[in-house]
Motif scaffolding. Structure first.
Motif, mmCIF file in Angstrom:
data_model
loop_
_atom_site.group_PDB
_atom_site.id
_atom_site.type_symbol
_atom_site.label_atom_id
_atom_site.label_comp_id
_atom_site.label_asym_id
_atom_site.label_seq_id
_atom_site.Cartn_x
_atom_site.Cartn_y
_atom_site.Cartn_z
ATOM 1 N N VAL A 131 0.837 -1.191 0.000
ATOM 2 C CA VAL A 131 0.000 0.000 0.000
ATOM 3 C C VAL A 131 0.883 1.256 0.000
ATOM 4 O O VAL A 131 1.896 1.311 0.682
ATOM 5 C CB VAL A 131 -0.982 -0.013 1.195
ATOM 6 N N GLY A 132 0.536 2.216 -0.798
ATOM 7 C CA GLY A 132 1.327 3.440 -0.926
ATOM 8 C C GLY A 132 2.168 3.470 -2.180
ATOM 9 O O GLY A 132 2.548 4.540 -2.650
ATOM 10 N N GLY A 133 2.494 2.314 -2.730
ATOM 11 C CA GLY A 133 3.206 2.250 -3.997
ATOM 12 C C GLY A 133 4.688 2.557 -3.938
ATOM 13 O O GLY A 133 5.335 2.669 -4.970
ATOM 14 N N LYS A 134 5.270 2.681 -2.742
ATOM 15 C CA LYS A 134 6.695 2.974 -2.649
ATOM 16 C C LYS A 134 7.519 1.731 -2.335
ATOM 17 O O LYS A 134 8.736 1.774 -2.375
ATOM 18 C CB LYS A 134 6.950 4.043 -1.600
ATOM 19 N N GLN A 135 6.831 0.634 -1.977
ATOM 20 C CA GLN A 135 7.534 -0.609 -1.671
ATOM 21 C C GLN A 135 6.866 -1.755 -2.424
ATOM 22 O O GLN A 135 5.661 -1.736 -2.674
ATOM 23 C CB GLN A 135 7.509 -0.896 -0.166
ATOM 24 N N LEU A 172 11.317 -7.473 0.598
ATOM 25 C CA LEU A 172 10.606 -6.202 0.584
ATOM 26 C C LEU A 172 11.598 -5.132 0.144
ATOM 27 O O LEU A 172 12.659 -4.990 0.755
ATOM 28 C CB LEU A 172 10.049 -5.892 1.976
ATOM 29 N N TYR A 173 11.258 -4.416 -0.922
ATOM 30 C CA TYR A 173 12.156 -3.415 -1.498
ATOM 31 C C TYR A 173 11.550 -2.023 -1.419
ATOM 32 O O TYR A 173 10.332 -1.862 -1.542
ATOM 33 C CB TYR A 173 12.396 -3.691 -2.993
ATOM 34 N N ASP A 174 12.402 -1.031 -1.268
ATOM 35 C CA ASP A 174 12.030 0.359 -1.484
ATOM 36 C C ASP A 174 12.285 0.616 -2.968
ATOM 37 O O ASP A 174 13.432 0.582 -3.415
ATOM 38 C CB ASP A 174 12.896 1.278 -0.619
ATOM 39 N N ARG A 209 -0.410 -2.602 5.752
ATOM 40 C CA ARG A 209 0.944 -3.065 5.430
ATOM 41 C C ARG A 209 1.109 -4.515 5.883
ATOM 42 O O ARG A 209 1.854 -4.818 6.810
ATOM 43 C CB ARG A 209 1.977 -2.140 6.063
ATOM 44 N N LEU A 210 0.374 -5.415 5.215
ATOM 45 C CA LEU A 210 0.398 -6.849 5.492
ATOM 46 C C LEU A 210 0.760 -7.595 4.224
ATOM 47 O O LEU A 210 0.313 -7.225 3.133
ATOM 48 C CB LEU A 210 -0.977 -7.317 5.979
ATOM 49 N N VAL A 211 1.566 -8.658 4.375
ATOM 50 C CA VAL A 211 1.998 -9.475 3.249
ATOM 51 C C VAL A 211 1.745 -10.936 3.597
ATOM 52 O O VAL A 211 2.024 -11.358 4.722
ATOM 53 C CB VAL A 211 3.506 -9.273 2.953
ATOM 54 N N VAL A 212 1.236 -11.701 2.638
ATOM 55 C CA VAL A 212 1.096 -13.144 2.803
ATOM 56 C C VAL A 212 2.021 -13.817 1.802
ATOM 57 O O VAL A 212 2.061 -13.426 0.628
ATOM 58 C CB VAL A 212 -0.357 -13.609 2.557
ATOM 59 N N THR A 213 2.777 -14.811 2.275
ATOM 60 C CA THR A 213 3.599 -15.629 1.381
ATOM 61 C C THR A 213 3.159 -17.079 1.541
ATOM 62 O O THR A 213 2.792 -17.502 2.639
ATOM 63 C CB THR A 213 5.105 -15.513 1.715
ATOM 64 N N SER A 214 3.198 -17.830 0.453
ATOM 65 C CA SER A 214 2.892 -19.260 0.509
ATOM 66 C C SER A 214 4.066 -20.034 -0.069
ATOM 67 O O SER A 214 4.831 -19.507 -0.873
ATOM 68 C CB SER A 214 1.605 -19.577 -0.249
ATOM 69 N N SER A 215 4.159 -21.292 0.360
ATOM 70 C CA SER A 215 5.320 -22.085 0.001
ATOM 71 C C SER A 215 4.932 -23.532 -0.262
ATOM 72 O O SER A 215 3.890 -24.005 0.203
ATOM 73 C CB SER A 215 6.342 -22.027 1.143
ATOM 74 N N ARG A 216 5.821 -24.227 -0.956
ATOM 75 C CA ARG A 216 5.648 -25.671 -1.182
ATOM 76 C C ARG A 216 5.836 -26.462 0.109
ATOM 77 O O ARG A 216 5.567 -27.657 0.137
ATOM 78 C CB ARG A 216 6.626 -26.151 -2.243
#
Length: 128
Positions: free
Chosen positions: A51-55, A67-69, A96-103
Protein backbone atom coordinates in the motif's frame (compact mmCIF):
# COMPACT_ATOMS: atom_id res chain seq x y z
CA UNK A 1 -24.08 -5.87 -29.95
CA UNK A 2 -25.80 -9.21 -29.56
CA UNK A 3 -23.59 -12.15 -28.60
CA UNK A 4 -26.00 -15.03 -28.21
CA UNK A 5 -29.62 -15.05 -27.21
CA UNK A 6 -30.49 -12.03 -25.09
CA UNK A 7 -27.06 -11.52 -23.49
CA UNK A 8 -25.85 -8.03 -24.33
CA UNK A 9 -22.23 -6.99 -24.26
CA UNK A 10 -21.29 -3.42 -23.51
CA UNK A 11 -18.00 -2.07 -24.76
CA UNK A 12 -16.30 0.27 -22.30
CA UNK A 13 -13.60 2.86 -22.81
CA UNK A 14 -11.10 0.35 -21.33
CA UNK A 15 -11.46 -1.78 -24.45
CA UNK A 16 -10.38 1.07 -26.71
CA UNK A 17 -6.73 1.32 -27.76
CA UNK A 18 -4.65 4.13 -26.27
CA UNK A 19 -4.32 7.22 -28.37
CA UNK A 20 -6.70 9.49 -30.22
CA UNK A 21 -9.05 6.70 -31.31
CA UNK A 22 -8.44 7.22 -35.01
CA UNK A 23 -7.31 3.77 -36.09
CA UNK A 24 -5.27 1.23 -34.21
CA UNK A 25 -1.55 0.78 -34.17
CA UNK A 26 -0.03 -2.65 -34.77
CA UNK A 27 3.23 -1.55 -33.15
CA UNK A 28 3.70 -2.62 -29.54
CA UNK A 29 4.75 -0.02 -27.01
CA UNK A 30 8.31 -0.55 -25.85
CA UNK A 31 8.97 0.38 -22.26
CA UNK A 32 12.24 0.46 -20.35
CA UNK A 33 12.44 -0.55 -16.66
CA UNK A 34 12.82 2.28 -14.17
CA UNK A 35 14.92 0.15 -11.82
CA UNK A 36 16.06 -3.40 -11.18
CA UNK A 37 15.49 -5.01 -7.80
CA UNK A 38 18.26 -7.52 -7.18
CA UNK A 39 19.12 -9.92 -4.36
CA UNK A 40 17.26 -13.18 -5.00
CA UNK A 41 19.33 -16.28 -5.73
CA UNK A 42 16.46 -18.09 -7.52
CA UNK A 43 13.56 -17.50 -9.86
CA UNK A 44 11.16 -14.74 -8.79
CA UNK A 45 7.72 -16.32 -8.99
CA UNK A 46 5.49 -13.45 -7.78
CA UNK A 47 5.52 -9.76 -6.90
CA UNK A 48 3.06 -7.25 -5.49
CA UNK A 49 2.95 -3.58 -4.46
CA UNK A 50 2.61 -2.65 -0.80
CA UNK A 51 0.00 0.00 0.00
CA UNK A 52 1.33 3.44 -0.93
CA UNK A 53 3.21 2.25 -4.00
CA UNK A 54 6.70 2.97 -2.65
CA UNK A 55 7.53 -0.61 -1.67
CA UNK A 56 7.20 -3.93 -3.47
CA UNK A 57 7.45 -7.50 -2.24
CA UNK A 58 8.79 -10.41 -4.31
CA UNK A 59 8.60 -14.17 -3.73
CA UNK A 60 11.29 -16.51 -4.98
CA UNK A 61 12.21 -20.13 -5.40
CA UNK A 62 15.21 -19.34 -3.17
CA UNK A 63 12.76 -19.71 -0.19
CA UNK A 64 12.71 -15.98 0.62
CA UNK A 65 10.46 -13.03 0.01
CA UNK A 66 12.03 -9.61 -0.22
CA UNK A 67 10.61 -6.20 0.58
CA UNK A 68 12.16 -3.41 -1.50
CA UNK A 69 12.03 0.36 -1.48
CA UNK A 70 11.42 0.92 -5.19
CA UNK A 71 12.50 4.58 -5.11
CA UNK A 72 16.02 3.68 -3.93
CA UNK A 73 16.10 0.05 -5.20
CA UNK A 74 17.26 -1.00 -1.72
CA UNK A 75 16.34 -4.22 0.06
CA UNK A 76 14.34 -3.28 3.18
CA UNK A 77 13.67 -6.77 4.62
CA UNK A 78 14.44 -10.32 3.59
CA UNK A 79 11.54 -12.48 4.77
CA UNK A 80 12.96 -15.87 5.67
CA UNK A 81 11.60 -18.98 7.33
CA UNK A 82 9.95 -21.07 4.63
CA UNK A 83 11.55 -24.51 4.17
CA UNK A 84 10.83 -24.84 0.44
CA UNK A 85 10.25 -22.69 -2.64
CA UNK A 86 7.76 -19.87 -2.36
CA UNK A 87 4.76 -20.11 -4.65
CA UNK A 88 3.08 -16.73 -4.19
CA UNK A 89 2.98 -13.44 -2.35
CA UNK A 90 0.12 -11.01 -1.94
CA UNK A 91 -0.36 -7.71 -0.11
CA UNK A 92 -3.39 -6.27 1.65
CA UNK A 93 -5.00 -3.38 -0.28
CA UNK A 94 -5.09 -0.93 2.66
CA UNK A 95 -2.77 -2.31 5.38
CA UNK A 96 0.94 -3.07 5.43
CA UNK A 97 0.40 -6.85 5.49
CA UNK A 98 2.00 -9.47 3.25
CA UNK A 99 1.10 -13.14 2.80
CA UNK A 100 3.60 -15.63 1.38
CA UNK A 101 2.89 -19.26 0.51
CA UNK A 102 5.32 -22.08 0.00
CA UNK A 103 5.65 -25.67 -1.18
CA UNK A 104 6.39 -26.51 2.47
CA UNK A 105 2.57 -26.47 2.99
CA UNK A 106 2.61 -23.26 5.05
CA UNK A 107 1.64 -19.69 4.46
CA UNK A 108 2.93 -16.79 6.50
CA UNK A 109 1.37 -13.46 7.39
CA UNK A 110 3.97 -10.71 7.69
CA UNK A 111 2.95 -7.53 9.52
CA UNK A 112 4.73 -4.25 8.70
CA UNK A 113 2.17 -1.86 10.24
CA UNK A 114 4.58 -0.88 13.04
CA UNK A 115 7.79 0.36 11.37
CA UNK A 116 9.97 -0.54 14.37
CA UNK A 117 9.01 -4.24 14.37
CA UNK A 118 7.67 -6.74 11.91
CA UNK A 119 6.00 -9.90 13.04
CA UNK A 120 5.10 -13.13 11.31
CA UNK A 121 2.38 -15.71 11.91
CA UNK A 122 2.80 -19.20 10.46
CA UNK A 123 -0.19 -21.20 9.28
CA UNK A 124 -0.03 -24.88 8.30
CA UNK A 125 -2.35 -27.42 6.77
CA UNK A 126 -2.12 -27.23 3.01
CA UNK A 127 -1.33 -30.51 1.29
CA UNK A 128 -0.76 -29.13 -2.21
Amino acid sequence: QQVSGEDEVEISDKDEPDGDGEGSSDCPTVRAPLTSLKSHQGVVIAADWLVGGKQAVTASWDRTANLYDVETSELVHSLTGHDQELTHCCTHPTQRLVVTSSRDTTFRLWDFRDPSIHSVNVFQGHTE
